[in-house]
Design an enzyme around this catalytic site. Structure first.
Site, PDB file in Angstrom:
ATOM      1  CD1 TRP A 360     -42.275  13.358  25.779  1.00 32.12           C
ATOM      2  CD2 TRP A 360     -41.966  14.856  24.239  1.00 32.12           C
ATOM      3  NE1 TRP A 360     -41.213  13.075  25.237  1.00 32.12           N
ATOM      4  CE2 TRP A 360     -41.018  13.956  24.000  1.00 32.12           C
ATOM      5  CE3 TRP A 360     -42.001  15.801  23.285  1.00 32.12           C
ATOM      6  CZ2 TRP A 360     -39.812  13.876  23.152  1.00 32.12           C
ATOM      7  CZ3 TRP A 360     -40.757  15.872  22.109  1.00 32.12           C
ATOM      8  CH2 TRP A 360     -39.976  14.957  22.244  1.00 32.12           C
ATOM      9  CG  ASP A 361     -44.201   9.489  25.845  1.00 39.70           C
ATOM     10  OD1 ASP A 361     -43.842  10.412  26.474  1.00 39.70           O
ATOM     11  OD2 ASP A 361     -43.550   8.418  25.961  1.00 39.70           O
ATOM     12  CD  GLU A 499     -35.959  12.247  29.689  1.00 44.63           C
ATOM     13  OE1 GLU A 499     -35.574  11.272  30.094  1.00 44.63           O
ATOM     14  OE2 GLU A 499     -37.060  12.695  29.821  1.00 44.63           O
ATOM     15  CE  LYS A 623     -33.680   8.606  27.301  1.00 47.07           C
ATOM     16  NZ  LYS A 623     -34.429   9.103  28.897  1.00 47.07           N
ATOM     17  CD  GLN A 624     -35.688  11.528  23.949  1.00 50.08           C
ATOM     18  OE1 GLN A 624     -35.441  11.069  25.109  1.00 50.08           O
ATOM     19  NE2 GLN A 624     -37.040  11.462  23.664  1.00 50.08           N
TER      20      GLN A 624
HETATM   21  C1  BGC Z   1     -37.953   9.657  27.172  1.00 47.65           C
HETATM   22  C2  BGC Z   1     -38.915  10.637  27.201  1.00 47.65           C
HETATM   23  C3  BGC Z   1     -40.305  10.192  27.176  1.00 47.65           C
HETATM   24  C4  BGC Z   1     -40.352   9.203  28.349  1.00 47.65           C
HETATM   25  C5  BGC Z   1     -41.657   8.473  28.469  1.00 47.65           C
HETATM   26  C6  BGC Z   1     -38.195   8.984  28.397  1.00 47.65           C
HETATM   27  O1  BGC Z   1     -36.934   7.948  28.546  1.00 47.65           O
HETATM   28  O2  BGC Z   1     -36.748  10.427  27.216  1.00 47.65           O
HETATM   29  O3  BGC Z   1     -39.007  11.684  25.961  1.00 47.65           O
HETATM   30  O4  BGC Z   1     -41.231  11.092  27.438  1.00 47.65           O
HETATM   31  O5  BGC Z   1     -39.232   8.339  28.497  1.00 47.65           O
HETATM   32  O6  BGC Z   1     -41.702   7.658  27.403  1.00 47.65           O
END
Ligand code: BGC
Length: 827
Positions: A360-361, A499, A623-624
């Site tokens: 999704w980045d 996550e 995590k984010q």
């Molecule tokens: C993040 C995701 C991201 C992925 C790729 C993961 O560590 O939690 O949001 O899409 O890394 O960058």
């Protein structure tokens, strides 16, 4: 023309073997078609060095046995190494930087020209001093060309100098320690040959995807401009081919070695056959200086469109770091990419982490590209459109309708998320539930809509975008289940962007994975359903009927969409905080202080806790940004409308309260997190926003996560910082056919200058703390509407308009008044 300050060079003084991996990733050179890490030409893969060359979209699948199971992974393949170049004096040892006494070392990535320079002086075992001055490029002018030039100076010796130059097809994927137990042999060398005396040829093929890759390399020696009288000898090994080129050199003299390389693949367009083209391109390629001249022009043109200028009151290096980010973004996705069927990989084509997959980045990446090179975003959206049939199949297989895109995407759009992942802290392989991040679908829909807002590209929406949006809306409508008790629709068993929460505490993560009613997922689903209804209104009637017929969409279905878009459940805590997901409020508070004391780095709390036989699922720890992603993607006004539609009126004061609540419960285990947090704080706490921004700016440059950058840069965070400057701090919003501005620069940032492209217009924008100036160069076409806090102006080609900005104190008062008025005005 601007003066050329140091801001254009990333400089490393001194050779530090322990930093090589990081420098290799950050000094990668690429052109959107292929990329090569900034590894030493004399090095081979090992503990210190990792030369890697990757082709955009160059994937291959292999089966490995993991924890007693056979798993198939699709990887971005490490392609043959074209860099190998070393030398020896008389019968001495071949030069390796790790075997000599390095007297001085300087490595400089010239971002403006796209050139990597390395300058080394060293003394060998026999006490001889030599200077190695290297320049390297991967051509932005012709995507099939690369060049390496090394000037060797015999400072205090004379003798026979033999240069050894090669093409190495004997490479495997071993760049990520966590994957080393998995199958890694992706290439089969098909042909090794020499072309005349001075050139080599290698052709290989990936084992499953059958991509043929052909490289040709010409190595020549020069004394100044004159080609040296050299003896050539070719040596063919199993999967490598080498050339030894020898000449005599006098003390104090320099010999210049030029290696020109071409790369073609069976996926290229307008070719007869890859091998033939590699040889032909080499035949027509000039010398290093010819390549450099064209390459510099290509980069200059890119910078003309993509540069950002800043005046930063505190840190001198902000602009430099932004240049690093823009540079790597453009090396990952460049105008050359438009020709190819690829997306933007989370870690660039710079390393093997996340196997080159697309996540999704792109949500963080496209805004920069859409406002600069919109044709590139369009091409990247086509990557998704071409995989719509696969997404439809995936939805069907899971019992849903519409299209369900994979969390991790590679070659053909099937789900590429690994089933098991290794926790390096505990050595255990654990189930990977991250494929449950169905919110990827909303990110794709959001990207389509944003592209349309930026470009007004009706043709794209009619032919492709509408179908993507409708099929994603359909998926959301089919995964949402009506709960009569609460008269709401629910989405269960998913994961949000955070996550850490993969399942409820104590649940079997494989059998009962996911969490219910993730607020971000549900709000985004409502937004997608609403936009899909808008799109049906927007399409010309006949076209709309045809599209609906083609995908079998009827009125009953859209009526249901309308209903779901108003009734998706969003959980709240008792005190009005949006609940990240159903039941989050019952989780245990995490001991942040204690763990910060216990571990120096708690970015990856999930791994730390699993290694302690605990489970991050038990805690209020993210995590984010998850809930806060809503404040990242939408303005306050948009959110009031979205929540109003859902029947959950959002009080203005609840936004800062939500930000406060979640920011203290986040470990920033993803580099995307600082970007999102910097954004959401930009209006309420500008100095804190700036701190998060600076942290995001350092994510890769200082490898804040301690070891992830050597495996590949983080393109989302890089693009996110650039977007923060352009959209967030200038406050750009594309809404209702006007380009809205609302600058709010952090105190330390004095001025921003950017050039944007909006709906076929080029705009030169300057903002500081007092004034916003928008100029439209005379070559642009029809007038557009620009606005600053409700004051609209038509901007015709050749015109400039200026707004005097209100002070931050008055802005707060103004904002509160406006919020009150907006709420009163709503039905
Ligand atoms: C993040 C995701 C991201 C992925 C790729 C993961 O560590 O939690 O949001 O899409 O890394 O960058």
């Amino acid at each position: 023309m601007r003066p050329e300050p140091r801001d254009w060079s990333l400089v490393y003084d001194g050779y530090r073997p322990e930093q090589e991996g990081l420098r290799e990733a950050l000094c990668t050179l690429g052109n959107g078609y292929f990329a090569t890490r900034g590894a030493a030409p004399d090095s081979s893969a090992g503990d210190i060095h990792y030369p890697g060359t990757y082709l955009a979209g160059g994937y291959n699948r292999l089966v490995s046995e993991v924890a007693g199971r056979n798993v198939e992974n699709e990887d971005l393949v490490n392609m043959p190494n074209w860099l190998p170049l070393t030398f020896r004096i008389d019968d001495g040892a071949w030069f390796r930087i790790d075997d000599v006494d390095v007297l001085s070392f300087r490595q400089e990535l010239d971002l403006r020209r796209g050139v990597l320079n390395r300058d080394i002086r060293f003394r060998d075992e026999a006490g001889r001093t030599t200077r190695w001055s290297e320049r390297r490029l991967v051509s932005m002018a012709n995507q099939h060309l690369a060049g390496l030039e090394v000037e060797l100076t015999a400072e205090d010796w004379s003798g026979r100098l033999t240069v050894r130059s090669g093409l190495d097809g004997g490479v495997v994927n071993s760049g990520v320690a966590r994957y080393r137990a998995l199958a890694s042999q992706h290439l089969e060398v098909l042909e090794l040959d020499h072309l005349g005396a001075d050139a080599l040829f290698l052709r290989c093929q990936t084992s499953q995807s059958l991509i043929q890759v052909a490289l040709a390399a010409r190595t020549r020696l020069y004394f100044k401009k004159r080609e040296a009288e050299a003896e050539y000898r070719t040596q063919t090994l199993k999967d490598q081919i080498w050339q030894e080129v020898a000449c005599t050199i006098e003390q104090g003299a320099s010999v210049r070695v030029e290696k020109i390389v071409t790369l073609h693949t069976s996926r290229d367009r307008a070719i007869a056959e890859a091998g033939l083209e590699a040889k032909r391109t080499l035949g027509h390629a000039g010398g290093f200086d010819d390549l450099l001249a064209a390459h510099e022009i290509a980069w200059r043109h890119l910078w003309d469109d993509c540069d950002i200028e800043l005046i930063d009151g505190t840190a001198e290096d902000t602009e430099l770091k932004l240049h690093v980010h823009i540079f790597h973004l453009l090396q990952t996705a460049s105008p050359h990419t438009i020709e190819f069927d690829v997306g933007v990989p989370a870690r660039g084509w710079h390393g093997e982490a996340y196997r080159g997959h697309i996540f999704w980045d792109e949500l963080f990446i496209f805004p920069f590209l859409s406002l600069r090179i919109p044709t590139l975003t369009r091409a990247l959206l086509h990557y998704r459109y071409r995989r719509l049939p696969e997404a439809r199949r995936a939805a069907r297989a899971a019992g849903y309708e519409g299209a369900m895109f994979p969390w991790q995407s590679g070659s053909n759009g099937r789900e590429e998320t690994q089933h098991l992942h290794l926790n390096p802290n505990s050595g255990r392989w654990n189930p990977d539930n991250s494929y449950r991040q169905r919110h990827i679908n909303s990110a794709i829909a959001y990207n389509v809509w944003q592209y349309y807002q930026a470009t007004d590209d009706h043709e794209f929406i009619y032919a492709y975008g509408a179908e993507l949006l409708l099929e994603i809306a359909r998926f959301w409508a089919s995964i949402a289940v009506y709960n009569a008790e609460i008269d709401r629709y629910e989405i269960k068993g998913v994961m949000g962007p955070d996550e850490y929460h993969t399942a409820y505490p104590g649940a079997d993560p494989e059998m009962e994975g996911g969490i219910d009613n993730n607020a971000y997922t549900n709000v985004m689903a409502s937004w997608v359903l609403t936009r899909a209804l808008d799109v049906l209104e927007l399409l010309p009637k006949e076209h709309c009927i045809q599209l609906c017929e083609r995908i079998g969409l009827d009125l009953g279905e859209t009526e249901r969409w309308y209903d779901i878009s108003r009734k998706l459940r969003v959980p709240f805590h008792d005190d009005g905080i949006i609940c990240q997901f159903e039941g989050y409020e019952k989780l245990t508070e995490f001991d942040w202080e204690g763990y910060r004391k216990k571990y120096s780095d708690i970015h990856r709390l999930d791994r730390i806790l699993e290694a302690e036989d605990d489970d991050v699922n038990r805690y209020k720890a993210s995590k984010q940004a998850d809930v806060l992603m809503l404040f990242y993607l939408f303005t306050a006004d948009e959110l009031y409308l979205i929540f109003e539609r859902l029947g959950y009126p959002l009080a203005p004061e609840s936004i800062p309260r939500n930000i406060d609540y979640y920011i203290g419960r986040t470990s920033h285990g993803s580099t995307l997190s600082s970007v999102a947090h910097s954004w959401v704080l930009a209006r309420s706490d500008r100095s804190r926003s700036w701190r998060h921004f600076r942290c995001a700016l350092d994510s890769d440059i200082t490898d804040v996560q301690g070891g992830t950058t050597p495996e590949g840069i983080h393109v989302g965070a890089m693009a996110g910082t650039i977007d923060l400057i352009q959209r967030c701090y200038i406050g750009i919003e594309m809404r209702a056919n006007a380009l809205h501005f609302d600058p709010a620069l952090p105190d330390d940032l004095h001025q921003i200058k950017v050039r944007l492209r909006y709906r076929r217009q080029v705009l030169d924008i300057e903002a500081d703390h007092d004034t916003l100036r928008i100029g439209s160069p005379s070559f642009t076409s029809t007038p557009i509407k620009v606005a600053y806090r409700g004051h609209y102006r038509d901007l015709a080609p050749g015109e400039v308009c200026q707004f005097r900005l209100i002070k931050p104190e008055d802005r707060d008062r103004d904002e509160n008044r406006a919020m009150g008025a907006a709420k009163e005005a709503k039905p």
